[in-house]
Enzyme design. Structure first.
Site, PDB file in Angstrom:
ATOM      1  N   PRO A  11      45.299  19.853  50.884  1.00 46.14           N
ATOM      2  CA  PRO A  11      44.616  18.360  51.099  1.00 46.14           C
ATOM      3  C   PRO A  11      43.346  18.076  51.891  1.00 46.14           C
ATOM      4  CG  PRO A  11      46.595  18.583  52.308  1.00 46.14           C
ATOM      5  CD  PRO A  11      46.314  20.177  51.755  1.00 46.14           C
ATOM      6  N   CYS A  12      42.453  18.819  51.565  1.00 47.73           N
ATOM      7  CA  CYS A  12      41.202  18.518  52.200  1.00 47.73           C
ATOM      8  C   CYS A  12      40.708  17.067  52.415  1.00 47.73           C
ATOM      9  CB  CYS A  12      40.007  19.311  51.783  1.00 47.73           C
ATOM     10  SG  CYS A  12      39.430  19.272  50.087  1.00 47.73           S
TER      11      CYS A  12
END
Length: 222
Positions: free
Chosen positions: A188-189
């Site tokens: 989850p950047c």
């Protein structure tokens, strides 16, 4: 090292092979596209061993082709295509137009599709998938493993992400790990932002520049 070598070979009039040496990892990326350069036909990888011949680095093919599997589906954020090597998810493609080629699924790509649909429906907050992000060294994989531990609904700055990874002075490296993430959403950047709270950059969902408002809107919505 550090550069990209590319050549094109015409197999027969309707098809091209694009043969490119990727500067990271030890693989050769092989694509087949139609002559109009639009439709992806297949994706495979060859491993490389480099030897020095007369001062030049000459790649030598040492292993068999590795078949990849994929399935595509549409959500409100665009078209998603998980790509598997048959054992692990190695990449997540994401665009706004879809793909012309037919799906070639396996159990990993199907399960990824199922979990992503559950995630976007709000029923799943933590993915449980075998992951082997393509092109990542052990150090790069470590950044992504830490990223995967950022809790759902949590936002942290690049500096906080670096500290979370045990290296508080490596905010720039943390940003690079986000920018080169081959499996967005699952790693989850989108939960990592600038120190001032602004969204920063995001390449997810299109070929537009990472600062494009549409890309940033998708980051904000995620």
């Amino acid at each position: 090292p550090g550069g990209v070598a590319m050549a094109k070979i015409v197999l027969y009039p309707a098809w091209l092979i694009i043969f490119s040496i990727i500067p990271f990892s030890d693989r050769v990326f092989l694509e087949r596209k139609t002559a109009d350069n639009k439709s992806l036909f297949h994706v495979r990888y060859w491993r490389l061993v480099s030897t020095v011949t007369k001062g030049e680095i000459m790649p030598q093919l040492t292993e068999h082709l590795e078949t990849l599997y994929f399935t595509s589906f549409k959500i409100d954020f665009g078209w998603i295509r998980p790509i598997s090597n048959g054992q692990s998810l190695i990449q997540l493609d994401w665009n706004q137009t879809g793909w012309d080629d037919s799906d070639h699924p396996d159990n990993v790509s199907r399960e990824t599709k199922s979990q992503l649909k559950a995630f976007f429906a709000g029923h799943l907050h933590q993915f449980n998938l075998p992951l082997a992000p393509t092109g990542k060294s052990a150090a790069g994989k470590k950044w992504l493993d830490v990223m995967a531990k950022i809790p759902y609904g949590t936002v942290m700055t690049y500096g906080e992400f670096a500290a979370f990874a045990g290296n508080p002075k490596a905010a720039r490296a943390a940003g690079s790990a986000c920018a080169s993430n081959p499996i967005p959403i699952i790693y989850p950047c989108h939960r990592v932002v600038r120190a001032d709270g602004s969204l920063g950059n995001y390449g997810g969902g299109s070929d537009q520049h990472p600062t494009h408002p549409d890309n940033l809107a998708r980051k904000g919505d995620l």
